[in-house]
Design an enzyme around this catalytic site. Structure first.
Site, short mmCIF file in Angstrom:
data_model
loop_
_atom_site.label_atom_id
_atom_site.label_comp_id
_atom_site.label_asym_id
_atom_site.label_seq_id
_atom_site.Cartn_x
_atom_site.Cartn_y
_atom_site.Cartn_z
N HIS A 199 -58.46 -3.32 -1.48
CA HIS A 199 -58.17 -1.90 -1.69
C HIS A 199 -59.41 -1.03 -1.52
O HIS A 199 -59.31 0.15 -1.18
CB HIS A 199 -57.53 -1.69 -3.05
CG HIS A 199 -56.05 -2.01 -3.07
ND1 HIS A 199 -55.16 -1.40 -3.91
CD2 HIS A 199 -55.32 -2.86 -2.31
CE1 HIS A 199 -53.93 -1.88 -3.68
NE2 HIS A 199 -54.02 -2.78 -2.73
N HIS A 220 -51.44 -13.44 -1.03
CA HIS A 220 -50.36 -13.45 -2.03
C HIS A 220 -49.95 -14.88 -2.41
O HIS A 220 -48.89 -15.09 -2.97
CB HIS A 220 -49.16 -12.65 -1.53
CG HIS A 220 -49.40 -11.16 -1.47
ND1 HIS A 220 -48.50 -10.27 -0.96
CD2 HIS A 220 -50.47 -10.43 -1.87
CE1 HIS A 220 -49.00 -9.03 -1.05
NE2 HIS A 220 -50.19 -9.10 -1.60
N ASN A 222 -52.67 1.97 -6.79
CA ASN A 222 -53.72 1.47 -7.68
C ASN A 222 -53.47 1.68 -9.17
O ASN A 222 -53.85 0.85 -10.00
CB ASN A 222 -55.07 2.14 -7.32
CG ASN A 222 -55.55 1.76 -5.93
OD1 ASN A 222 -55.21 0.69 -5.42
ND2 ASN A 222 -56.32 2.62 -5.30
N ARG A 247 -57.96 -8.60 -4.67
CA ARG A 247 -57.24 -7.38 -4.29
C ARG A 247 -58.14 -6.14 -4.37
O ARG A 247 -58.01 -5.23 -3.55
CB ARG A 247 -56.03 -7.23 -5.21
CG ARG A 247 -55.12 -6.06 -4.82
CD ARG A 247 -53.78 -6.17 -5.54
NE ARG A 247 -52.87 -5.12 -5.14
CZ ARG A 247 -52.37 -4.20 -5.97
NH1 ARG A 247 -52.72 -4.20 -7.25
NH2 ARG A 247 -51.54 -3.29 -5.53
C1 HEM Z 1 -49.85 -6.60 3.95
C2 HEM Z 1 -49.73 -5.59 3.14
C3 HEM Z 1 -49.81 -5.71 1.64
C4 HEM Z 1 -48.97 -5.15 0.75
C5 HEM Z 1 -47.78 -4.25 1.07
C6 HEM Z 1 -49.40 -5.55 -0.56
C7 HEM Z 1 -48.79 -5.15 -1.74
C8 HEM Z 1 -49.08 -5.68 -2.97
C9 HEM Z 1 -48.39 -5.33 -4.18
C10 HEM Z 1 -47.26 -4.30 -4.29
C11 HEM Z 1 -48.89 -6.09 -5.17
C12 HEM Z 1 -48.47 -6.08 -6.64
C13 HEM Z 1 -49.17 -4.94 -7.39
C14 HEM Z 1 -48.56 -4.67 -8.74
O1 HEM Z 1 -47.55 -5.26 -9.07
O2 HEM Z 1 -49.11 -3.86 -9.49
C15 HEM Z 1 -49.92 -6.91 -4.61
C16 HEM Z 1 -50.67 -7.83 -5.31
C17 HEM Z 1 -51.72 -8.54 -4.75
N1 HEM Z 1 -52.23 -8.37 -3.48
FE1 HEM Z 1 -51.33 -7.41 -1.96
N2 HEM Z 1 -50.49 -6.37 -0.45
C18 HEM Z 1 -50.80 -6.48 0.88
C19 HEM Z 1 -51.87 -7.17 1.40
C20 HEM Z 1 -52.83 -7.79 0.66
C21 HEM Z 1 -54.10 -8.24 1.15
C22 HEM Z 1 -54.61 -8.01 2.57
C23 HEM Z 1 -54.75 -8.83 0.12
C24 HEM Z 1 -56.11 -9.45 0.07
C25 HEM Z 1 -56.74 -9.95 1.10
C26 HEM Z 1 -53.86 -8.77 -1.02
C27 HEM Z 1 -54.11 -9.33 -2.25
C28 HEM Z 1 -53.28 -9.21 -3.34
C29 HEM Z 1 -53.42 -10.01 -4.54
C30 HEM Z 1 -54.42 -11.13 -4.74
C31 HEM Z 1 -52.45 -9.56 -5.44
C32 HEM Z 1 -52.23 -10.02 -6.89
C33 HEM Z 1 -53.15 -9.18 -7.77
C34 HEM Z 1 -53.08 -9.50 -9.26
O3 HEM Z 1 -52.39 -10.42 -9.68
O4 HEM Z 1 -53.79 -8.78 -10.00
N3 HEM Z 1 -52.73 -8.11 -0.67
N4 HEM Z 1 -50.03 -6.63 -3.27
#
Ligand code: HEM
Ligand SMILES: *[C@@H]1O[C@H](CO)[C@@H](O)[C@H](O)[C@H]1NC(C)=O
Ligand SMILES: *[C@@H]1O[C@H](CO)[C@@H](O)[C@H](O)[C@H]1NC(C)=O
Ligand SMILES: *[C@@H]1O[C@H](CO)[C@@H](O)[C@H](O)[C@H]1NC(C)=O
Ligand SMILES: *[C@@H]1O[C@H](CO)[C@@H](O)[C@H](O)[C@H]1NC(C)=O
Ligand SMILES: *[C@@H]1O[C@H](CO)[C@@H](O)[C@H](O)[C@H]1NC(C)=O
Ligand SMILES: *[C@@H]1O[C@H](CO)[C@@H](O)[C@H](O)[C@H]1NC(C)=O
Ligand SMILES: *[C@@H]1O[C@H](CO)[C@@H](O)[C@H](O)[C@H]1NC(C)=O
Ligand SMILES: *[C@@H]1O[C@H](CO)[C@@H](O)[C@H](O)[C@H]1NC(C)=O
Length: 329
Positions: A68, A193, A94, A64
């Site tokens: 970002h 995800h 963030n 992530r």
């Molecule tokens: C399509 C639009 C996307 C939205 C709206 C989104 C939103 C989010 C949100 C809200 C979280 C949880 C953050 C938290 O609870 O603090 C998250 C986690 C995550 N996102 Fe996304 N995301 C998107 C696309 C992506 C993309 C493109 C990637 C990587 C290529 C990605 C990788 C991740 C990963 C791996 C997590 C888990 C992180 C952790 O456990 O530390 N996301 N995302």
């Protein structure tokens, strides 16, 4: 330039200059450090491995971080910069959310001991993201390298450029289009995800009075709904749920299977399958990944390489930061 830009050749010359610009914009190569830091990939792999042994979720957090970073001013390590009134780190998507900064510091110091002042923080993020996917059971690829680090951290831009889990599908697609990514990239990269966790803050709006309807989000599976309601009921926005209930630490295509059974965690996940807009956009792609994890892996790799190519700083732009948290003085 002047000599080759006579009046007759003017238009041709413009075209040439334009093409040169295009080449200059995408001059990343997989062997960029092959002589200046031959052990780079081994060093990063070893450090990522250590971090995952300590906490498997770190794979998701590192993946992530690269995302970002790339969506805000390009893949230039800007998200790693500390301080400033309007730092990316403090932006809504963030703050208290992005993790892994300490792990990046550790990787950077190992890399610095082997090759002092050579490898950018932006490239370290790109390699760490690849290693995280691979070590979670996902595909591997050759990471293109040669990015330099930026000197600007823009929290305002982070707030507007990063997709929010509350965004409707057309907004999410538009935010990807803004950085040169298309619908295939939206869907395949959302497959990230398949690992990691999210906090109640980002999905509790679905659990009651969703969008003022007086009821929970009807696209959410009812058993999962009650699990999440009890997780979030004490109002702790920081409580976390896994993004892929089937296999939270394994990089597989189960994320897409979840969507078909109403088990996407974030609204932005579930709308890829369940929204009206999805029928003519993302839904066919989701369906194509369900029974074909090879197709998902292939598309994911292509999209990661495209994402890693967003506006890289090369040549004499930017710098090789010594400490990923501060610009060189
Ligand atoms: C399509 C639009 C996307 C939205 C709206 C989104 C939103 C989010 C949100 C809200 C979280 C949880 C953050 C938290 O609870 O603090 C998250 C986690 C995550 N996102 Fe996304 N995301 C998107 C696309 C992506 C993309 C493109 C990637 C990587 C290529 C990605 C990788 C991740 C990963 C791996 C997590 C888990 C992180 C952790 O456990 O530390 N996301 N995302
Ligand atoms: C690369 O690592 C090997 C051991 O794994 C070491 O012998 C070699 O000196 C290292 N090369 C450089 C340039 O640091
Ligand atoms: C930060 O991004 C915003 C929104 O795109 C822009 O208006 C502003 O000029 C940027 N700030 C700097 C210092 O570049
Ligand atoms: C997205 O771009 C890739 C090439 O980067 C292409 O193969 C794919 O077909 C495009 N997808 C859509 C939906 O346009
Ligand atoms: C749901 O939200 C709407 C609009 O925000 C509000 O008017 C309504 O009172 C809420 N209903 C319940 C049951 O809380
Ligand atoms: C989550 O934790 C952070 C840092 O510990 C704290 O500042 C914040 O208030 C908490 N947020 C919620 C919604 O509980
Ligand atoms: C994940 O899905 C597979 C196949 O659908 C199933 O066999 C397995 O039991 C599931 N695992 C969990 C933890 O839900
Ligand atoms: C989208 O597809 C679903 C299921 O096939 C259908 O119920 C819905 O009416 C469709 N929506 C639109 C806008 O076509
Ligand atoms: C996926 O495969 C299952 C059985 O293996 C089948 O029932 C289903 O229709 C297939 N779905 C798609 C979208 O091809």
């Amino acid at each position: 330039m002047k000599k080759s830009c006579g009046l007759r050749g003017y238009y041709l010359c413009l075209i040439n200059m334009f093409m040169l610009l295009l080449v200059a914009r995408s001059q990343l190569t997989s062997d960029f450090y092959s002589s200046s830091c031959p052990n780079l990939s081994k060093i990063v792999r070893r450090e990522v491995q250590k971090a995952l042994m300590n906490e498997m979720r770190m794979a998701a957090s590192l993946l992530r971080l690269h995302f970002h970073d790339c969506f805000v001013n390009g893949c230039d390590g800007s998200i790693l910069l500390d301080g400033g009134d309007d730092a990316e780190k403090s932006a809504i998507p963030n703050l208290n959310s992005v993790r892994g900064y300490e792990v990046v510091d550790t990787i950077k110091s190992s890399v610095e001991s082997a090759c002092n002042g050579v490898v950018s923080c932006a490239d370290i993020l790109a390699i760490a993201a690849r290693d995280s996917v691979l070590l979670s059971g996902g595909p591997s690829w050759k990471v293109l390298l040669g990015r330099r680090d930026g000197t600007l951290s823009n929290g305002t831009l982070a707030n507007s450029a990063l997709p929010a889990p509350f965004d409707p599908l057309d907004t999410i697609i538009a935010k990807f289009t803004d950085v040169g990514l298309n619908l295939t990239d939206v869907v395949s990269l959302s497959g990230a995800h398949t690992i990691g966790r999210a906090r109640c803050t980002f999905f509790s709006n679905r659990l009651s009075n969703f969008s003022g309807t007086g009821a929970p989000d009807t696209t959410l599976d009812t058993a999962m709904l009650s699990d999440l309601q009890s997780l979030c009921q004490n109002g702790d926005g920081n409580a976390t749920a896994v993004l892929d209930r089937n296999s939270s630490d394994l990089f597989d295509n189960h994320y897409f299977k979840n969507l078909v059974s109403g088990k996407g965690l974030l609204s932005s996940d579930q709308i890829l399958f369940s929204s009206d807009e999805a029928n003519s956009t993302s839904k066919p792609l989701v369906e194509s990944y369900i029974n074909n994890s090879g197709l998902f892996f292939g598309d994911f790799v292509n999209s990661m390489i495209k994402m890693g190519n967003i506006n890289p700083k090369t040549g004499s732009n930017g710098e090789i930061r010594k400490n990923c948290r501060v610009i060189n003085s």
